[in-house]
Design a protein around this motif. Structure first.
Motif, short mmCIF file in Angstrom:
data_model
loop_
_atom_site.label_atom_id
_atom_site.label_comp_id
_atom_site.label_asym_id
_atom_site.label_seq_id
_atom_site.Cartn_x
_atom_site.Cartn_y
_atom_site.Cartn_z
N PRO A 105 0.06 4.29 -5.40
CA PRO A 105 -0.01 4.83 -6.74
C PRO A 105 1.41 4.72 -7.23
CG PRO A 105 -1.17 5.81 -5.24
CD PRO A 105 -0.56 4.76 -4.57
N ASN A 123 -14.72 -5.79 -0.27
CA ASN A 123 -15.32 -5.10 -1.32
C ASN A 123 -14.82 -5.77 -2.70
OD1 ASN A 123 -16.60 -3.51 0.25
ND2 ASN A 123 -15.33 -1.79 0.09
N ILE A 149 -11.32 -3.21 2.16
CA ILE A 149 -11.31 -3.19 0.67
C ILE A 149 -11.12 -4.56 0.16
CG2 ILE A 149 -9.95 -2.31 -1.19
CD1 ILE A 149 -9.40 0.29 0.44
N TRP A 150 -10.50 -5.46 0.64
CA TRP A 150 -10.45 -6.82 0.00
C TRP A 150 -11.96 -7.32 0.16
CZ3 TRP A 150 -6.93 -10.17 -1.46
CH2 TRP A 150 -6.90 -11.44 -1.49
N CYS A 167 0.78 -1.29 -0.25
CA CYS A 167 -0.14 0.07 -0.03
C CYS A 167 0.91 1.26 0.17
CB CYS A 167 -1.06 -0.06 1.36
SG CYS A 167 -2.10 -1.26 1.48
N LEU A 172 -7.16 -4.27 -5.91
CA LEU A 172 -6.18 -3.43 -6.50
C LEU A 172 -6.24 -1.85 -6.07
CD1 LEU A 172 -6.51 -5.08 -9.93
CD2 LEU A 172 -4.67 -5.36 -8.29
N ASP A 173 -7.41 -1.66 -5.28
CA ASP A 173 -7.29 -0.28 -4.80
C ASP A 173 -6.45 0.06 -3.74
OD1 ASP A 173 -9.55 0.11 -6.41
OD2 ASP A 173 -11.26 0.06 -4.97
N LEU A 174 -6.11 -1.09 -3.21
CA LEU A 174 -4.99 -0.84 -2.25
C LEU A 174 -3.53 -0.39 -2.61
CD1 LEU A 174 -5.86 -4.12 -0.04
CD2 LEU A 174 -6.05 -1.62 0.73
N LYS A 207 1.87 1.78 -9.44
CA LYS A 207 0.82 1.61 -10.50
C LYS A 207 1.40 1.10 -11.90
CE LYS A 207 -3.37 2.42 -8.95
NZ LYS A 207 -3.58 1.49 -8.00
N SER A 243 -11.95 -5.37 -4.12
CA SER A 243 -11.50 -4.42 -4.94
C SER A 243 -10.06 -4.43 -4.77
CB SER A 243 -12.08 -3.08 -5.06
OG SER A 243 -12.41 -2.76 -3.64
N GLN A 297 -0.20 -7.97 -11.15
CA GLN A 297 -1.28 -7.94 -10.62
C GLN A 297 -1.32 -9.26 -9.67
OE1 GLN A 297 -4.74 -6.96 -12.87
NE2 GLN A 297 -6.11 -8.46 -11.71
#
Ligand SMILES: *[C@@H]1O[C@H](CO)[C@@H](O)[C@H](O)[C@H]1NC(C)=O
Ligand SMILES: *[C@@H]1O[C@H](CO)[C@@H](O)[C@H](O)[C@H]1NC(C)=O
Ligand SMILES: *[C@@H]1O[C@H](CO)[C@@H](O)[C@H](O)[C@H]1NC(C)=O
Ligand SMILES: *[C@@H]1O[C@H](CO)[C@@H](O)[C@H](O)[C@H]1NC(C)=O
Ligand SMILES: *[C@@H]1O[C@H](CO)[C@@H](O)[C@H](O)[C@H]1NC(C)=O
Ligand SMILES: *[C@@H]1O[C@H](CO)[C@@H](O)[C@H](O)[C@H]1NC(C)=O
Length: 657
Positions: free
Chosen positions: A563, A554, A551-552, A527, A558-560, A566, A556, A571
């Motif tokens: 940036p 949810n 978030i896990w 993160c 990859l939102d974690l 990125k 999603s 993945q």
């Protein structure tokens, strides 16, 4: 060095004692000769007569020297196993020096890896060789007997264990270790390089020696392969007093799983396959190794049941004057930082080794002997993902620890700095996670003791010049862990957020507490956020673990991702790391995977990971109940920590009061 095409096979025919001392081991060069009574000759006599005392009085049992000018100039080097008793070392070097004078009367370049009660090495030449890798000639010596028993198991363990040795020997140039049991036997392996060559060259040289195994000694009970710069020996019994075999529990029913080598490319698969195939084809010969067995028995009974092996406190002790010299009398220019338990300085030893010097705040309440014993234990832990402890100094009321210097600061310095974090692309971060895993695995399971670090966090992960991680500050727990977590008001405060619930509430430590901290660290790495940066964020529950879990859930994950990576991430790897991170922070210690399982999960993408339950974490926002603050008084703190639990299953219980 050009020498005869020597490829001696000297058998260990004298199995009853170290009778092969008398076997000629000197290797005299065959291409360059000097004139008797020349200045070179005189200097050679001079150097070879003083080498023994010079080597044996050095802490690291290593001495190199160059004397004379012009044609008379000679370079010489003497080396014993680190920590060898000075008398033994001196005797061995003297024997080797005398042997070379006698057996190599006019050869300009010669050497000897002499086996006495210990192992030592002497070489001289008219050109400088201290930092040159030199793979020729190779000499091999093998045991007279072949291994009887399960050759398949033997060969496999042999190969794997040698790879494991090779991954660790480079940085220290010396390693002696005992393999997992094979048919109730173990292999005792010793590797040594001359200190001047680089870590990589050391590995290269020993790798070549290991490969020679199949041409000389495949299937035999022991062997030696040596070159002018490195030495490799294995045997079915301990030798040179270099092994702590008695430290191992006598009945080990299961072999300790050794991890596969971190870097498979380092040793060629061809070599392994070759070794494997050729050994498998060997027919098992010969009758019982009764004599060796007997010797093992007597060795066992003679050897005191202590952890008293090749590293002695003396060999690790630095003079205060040396430390002062190295750090320019603790000059503020050399200050690297202020740790919780003292200041850290950069230093340079006279031989140009860079060191980090930790000047401990005094009064750990620790006895000198206890301190020394602990340093010896920690100094034996050698792994490329651990910061190496080189020694200590106790003098003038000072307690000082000397560590290898790691150039690139710590992980937090990069990871949490908006300007620097992009230097850690995903590949580097993934490599860092892998390295920390290996280091912790070693502490938990592959060193002879089970060592619980208890303070895994980003600032305790140092980075070397190539951004490889090295875990710092392990093992000295008995003395310093508590001091380290003491804040200015004298309260003991842990490194908040990295501590598992059972530690916070019950003060329980186990290897699974380290796994929890490791999990938090992995999540931070992915993160790019400090765990503590969530304290003020109510909607995150005040911590990273909860945030990640939400978030896990949810779906999603990859939102974690930070940036800053990125662009570079993979993945599958990232999601796997988050998954592993969550498994590590499970509430119940038993639900957290062991480091060995984590290692498998990281290296084998076909392993399916268990579905995680909600993680365990700790709410901070309950000031009255803040369990991290035990009102401890100095002097009581020592009873809090018991750093080593020998049995990996046992939980070292700590009762803060
Ligand atoms: C070398 O010197 C020794 C005595 O110093 C002498 O006995 C010997 O003959 C000399 N050898 C040569 C080859 O000159
Ligand atoms: C170490 O060697 C040098 C020259 O090789 C010699 O002058 C010196 O006396 C030796 N030191 C000891 C302690 O023997
Ligand atoms: C070296 O010494 C040996 C015997 O001591 C002698 O036979 C040989 O000729 C010498 N070699 C040279 C090049 O001096
Ligand atoms: C070493 O000695 C040999 C002759 O004995 C000579 O040919 C060579 O140049 C010398 N090497 C150095 C580096 O002095
Ligand atoms: C030899 O060891 C291998 C691997 O440990 C095992 O699979 C095999 O069954 C053993 N063979 C014998 C004859 O015990
Ligand atoms: C000893 O070896 C080191 C390399 O390990 C080298 O830097 C140093 O100059 C050598 N000492 C002498 C006296 O040549």
């Amino acid at each position: 060095m050009r020498l005869n095409n020597l490829f001696l096979i000297l058998c260990f025919v004298h199995a009853v004692s170290f009778g092969f001392v008398s076997a000629q081991t000197q290797i005299c060069g065959d291409s360059m000769f000097f004139t008797p009574n020349s200045s070179y000759d005189t200097n050679r006599r001079l150097v070879l007569s003083t080498l023994a005392s010079n080597v044996s009085t050095r802490n690291n049992r290593f001495y190199n020297v160059s004397v004379g000018e012009g044609a008379g100039r000679i370079y010489a080097l003497g080396l014993c196993i680190p920590g060898t008793d000075p008398k033994e070392c001196s005797k061995c070097i003297q024997l080797a020096s005398d042997g070379l004078l006698k057996k190599c009367p006019n050869q300009t370049d010669s050497f000897d890896w002499l086996i006495d009660e210990t192992l030592c090495f002497v070489r001289y030449s008219n050109s400088s060789f201290f930092n040159k890798i030199d793979l020729e000639p190779t000499q091999t010596i093998r045991d007279a007997q072949m291994f009887q028993g399960n050759v398949t198991a033997y060969t496999r363990t042999w190969g794997k264990f040698m790879e494991f040795m090779l991954t660790r020997v480079g940085p220290t140039r010396y390693l002696a270790d005992t393999s997992p049991p094979i048919d109730s036997h173990r292999i005792y392996v010793l590797m040594q390089c001359i200190p001047g060559i680089s870590s990589d060259d050391c590995e290269t040289c020993l790798e070549a020696n290991v490969r020679v195994y199949k041409t000389c000694c495949s299937g035999y009970k022991g062997g030696i392969v040596l070159t002018p710069v490195c030495y490799f020996r294995w045997h079915y019994y301990p030798y040179f007093n270099a092994f702590t075999d008695t430290f191992l529990p006598p009945q080990v029913s299961q072999p300790t799983p050794r991890p596969p080598p971190p870097d498979v490319k380092k040793i060629s698969t061809g070599a392994i396959v070759g070794i494997f195939v050729s050994a498998v084809t060997l027919v098992v010969l010969l009758t019982l190794g009764l004599v060796i067995w007997k010797r093992r028995q007597s060795y066992r009974t003679l050897k005191p049941q202590t952890d008293d092996d090749m590293i002695s406190p003396q060999s690790l002790q630095f003079d205060f004057a040396t430390i002062e010299g190295a750090t320019d009398t603790f000059s503020s220019n050399n200050k690297l930082g202020q740790g919780g338990f003292g200041e850290v300085y950069k230093g340079m030893l006279p031989n140009e080794t860079e060191i980090a010097v930790k000047r401990l705040s005094r009064n750990s309440g620790q006895g000198t002997q206890e301190f020394k014993n602990e340093v010896v234990i920690v100094a034996k832990l050698q792994h490329k993902n651990l910061v190496r402890l080189l020694g200590f100094c106790i003098e003038r009321d000072e307690m000082i620890l000397v560590y290898e210097f790691v150039p690139n600061k710590s992980l937090d310095y990069f990871l949490f700095d908006p300007a620097k974090k992009s230097q850690l692309d995903w590949k580097k971060r993934y490599n860092i996670i892998g390295g920390i895993t290996r280091g912790l695995l070693y502490l938990h399971q592959d060193s002879r003791l089970t060592i619980i670090h208890r303070d895994i966090k980003a600032s305790n992960i140092l980075l070397d010049a190539d951004m490889n991680p090295k875990i710092a500050d392990f093992g000295m727990a008995r003395n310093f862990r508590v001091d380290q977590t003491e804040d200015n008001t004298g309260r003991v405060v842990g490194t908040f957020g990295y501590m598992p619930p059972e530690y916070v509430t019950h003060g329980q430590f186990s290897t699974k507490s380290d796994v929890y901290s490791f999990g938090v660290l992995v999540l931070e790495i992915v993160c790019g956020k400090k765990n503590s940066s969530f304290y003020q964020m109510e909607d995150s529950g005040g911590n990273l673990v909860t945030h990640v879990w939400r978030i896990w859930n949810n779906k999603s994950p990859l939102d974690l991702i930070d940036p800053a990576i990125k662009e570079s991430y993979d993945q599958d790897e990232v999601i796997r790391c988050i998954h592993i991170g969550i498994l590590c922070v499970q509430e119940t210690p038993a639900d957290r995977p062991a480091m060995s399982a984590i290692f498998q999960m990281l290296t084998n993408s076909s392993i399916t990971l268990p579905v995680p339950r909600p993680p365990g974490f700790f709410f901070r926002n309950r000031p009255n109940l803040d369990p991290l603050t035990y009102g401890s008084e100095p002097g009581q703190t020592r009873s809090m920590s018991v750093p080593y639990s020998i049995d990996s299953e046992s939980i070292t219980r700590v009762t803060p009061r």
